[in-house]
Design a protein around this motif. Structure first.
Motif, short mmCIF file in Angstrom:
data_model
loop_
_atom_site.label_atom_id
_atom_site.label_comp_id
_atom_site.label_asym_id
_atom_site.label_seq_id
_atom_site.Cartn_x
_atom_site.Cartn_y
_atom_site.Cartn_z
N TYR A 184 69.39 62.93 -1.96
CA TYR A 184 68.62 62.10 -2.89
C TYR A 184 67.61 61.31 -2.07
N ASP A 185 66.62 60.72 -2.76
CA ASP A 185 65.52 60.05 -2.08
C ASP A 185 65.60 58.53 -2.09
N ILE A 186 66.13 57.99 -3.18
CA ILE A 186 66.12 56.53 -3.35
C ILE A 186 67.48 56.07 -3.85
N LEU A 187 67.94 54.96 -3.30
CA LEU A 187 69.17 54.33 -3.77
C LEU A 187 68.79 53.05 -4.51
N SER A 188 69.08 53.02 -5.80
CA SER A 188 68.77 51.86 -6.63
C SER A 188 70.06 51.37 -7.28
N SER A 189 69.92 50.61 -8.35
CA SER A 189 71.07 50.11 -9.10
C SER A 189 70.85 50.37 -10.58
N LEU A 190 71.93 50.32 -11.35
CA LEU A 190 71.85 50.69 -12.76
C LEU A 190 70.92 49.79 -13.56
N SER A 191 70.95 48.50 -13.29
CA SER A 191 70.09 47.58 -14.04
C SER A 191 70.04 46.24 -13.32
N ALA A 192 69.30 45.32 -13.91
CA ALA A 192 69.23 43.98 -13.33
C ALA A 192 70.58 43.29 -13.36
N ASP A 193 71.43 43.67 -14.34
CA ASP A 193 72.73 43.02 -14.50
C ASP A 193 73.88 43.86 -13.98
N ASP A 194 73.60 45.05 -13.53
CA ASP A 194 74.65 45.97 -13.09
C ASP A 194 74.25 46.54 -11.73
N ALA A 195 74.94 46.12 -10.68
CA ALA A 195 74.56 46.49 -9.31
C ALA A 195 75.17 47.82 -8.86
N ARG A 196 75.83 48.53 -9.77
CA ARG A 196 76.40 49.81 -9.36
C ARG A 196 75.31 50.77 -8.89
N ARG A 197 75.67 51.63 -7.94
CA ARG A 197 74.71 52.53 -7.30
C ARG A 197 74.12 53.54 -8.29
N LEU A 198 72.81 53.71 -8.19
CA LEU A 198 72.10 54.78 -8.89
C LEU A 198 71.29 55.54 -7.85
N THR A 199 71.64 56.79 -7.64
CA THR A 199 70.86 57.61 -6.71
C THR A 199 69.78 58.35 -7.49
N ILE A 200 68.64 58.53 -6.85
CA ILE A 200 67.47 59.10 -7.53
C ILE A 200 66.84 60.18 -6.66
N GLU A 201 66.63 61.34 -7.25
CA GLU A 201 65.87 62.42 -6.61
C GLU A 201 64.47 62.43 -7.23
N VAL A 202 63.45 62.39 -6.38
CA VAL A 202 62.07 62.27 -6.84
C VAL A 202 61.34 63.59 -6.63
#
Length: 286
Positions: A184-202
């Motif tokens: 994956y390319d970017i590691l983000s979070s689910l939302s402003a209120d939820d810090a769980r990991r969201l991986t993103i392929e661009v």
């Protein structure tokens, strides 16, 4: 990018010889014409190729590459050297077809360039030196294409970083810069209120969704399936209003092949048009 024609090519080679013999000043070339091309234009092209430089004394001199070109002797071989230098510096779009073969490049190159290839003897024949030259050009063309694709990909990743920063109020991690093996390319979070990991392929294209494609590797897909939360960002970079489609694993899955027998797919090409409705509005409204 300066235009390449047979007159400019052979005139430039002749000019290099003149400079090697006489070390003229730039003013000395004012009245010079070679093959109907002015000395000023030939000097501009030779300087563009980094074969000629202007010394502090006001006289012209050959660079290291220019000295090598002037020492070749054979005009056709010199033109081959000029072609290689021009391609390395100008990086014309048509050179990216060289990896598909000589005929493909010649069919995409401008007529003047086609004639230069013909005059240099590179448009035909299968002598070892000719085949080796084309193999070398194919290698350079892949590098030009890969560099262009890498830069387009980076533009899309930068857009995703900005998009995620705006969406979550957090700074995402640009994983692809650190390693291209993570899947994956970017590691983000689910939302402003939820810090769980969201991986993103661009995936990024400079074409509209109707004609764009992206390549997905086995490693990227296996990570997507294994991740608890994953998204695909598809960017179309057209004009100054990038459009984004945000896709889930479930959105992409129907467009991928299945393994069969002892075979396993490693890379698949997927059309952007399969997700065209998702490109509804610019990602960064004004």
């Amino acid at each position: 990018m300066r235009h390449l024609t047979p007159s400019v090519a052979f005139g430039c080679v002749e000019l290099v010889g003149v400079i090697a013999r006489n070390s003229p000043s730039a003013n000395d070339l004012d009245s010079l014409r070679i093959l109907s091309v002015s000395g000023e234009d030939l000097l501009a092209f030779a300087t563009y190729l980094r074969w000629v430089e202007l010394r502090d004394t006001g006289h012209l001199a050959l660079t290291t590459d220019g000295i090598a070109a002037s020492a070749i002797g054979d005009p056709r071989a010199a033109i081959r050297s000029l072609l290689a230098a021009y391609i390395d510096i100008a990086k014309p779009a048509w050179v990216q077809t060289a990896s598909a073969g000589r005929r493909e490049l010649l069919s995409h190159a401008p007529p003047g360039v086609q004639q230069v290839f013909a005059e240099s003897g590179m448009a035909y024949g299968y002598d070892d030196d000719i085949v080796a030259w084309w193999d070398s050009l194919a290698t350079r063309s892949r590098r030009v294409r890969d560099d262009a694709l890498t830069e387009i990909g980076r533009q899309g990743e930068r857009c995703s970083l900005e998009y995620e920063r705006n969406r979550t109020g957090r700074d995402p991690k640009w994983t692809a810069v650190e390693s291209n093996l993570e899947g994956y390319d970017i590691l983000s979070s689910l939302s402003a209120d939820d810090a769980r990991r969201l991986t993103i392929e661009v995936k990024t294209s400079q074409q509209p969704p109707a004609s764009a494609w992206f390549f997905l590797s086995r490693n990227e897909w296996e990570h997507a399936n294994a991740a608890l939360h994953h998204a695909f960002h598809l960017w179309t970079l057209i004009g100054d209003a990038p459009h984004l489609a945000v896709l889930s694993v479930e959105d992409v899955a129907p467009h991928l092949p299945a393994d069969g027998g002892s075979g396993a797919w490693q890379t698949v090409r997927v059309p952007f048009r399969a997700f065209e409705p998702a490109f509804a509005a610019p990602a960064f409204p004004r």
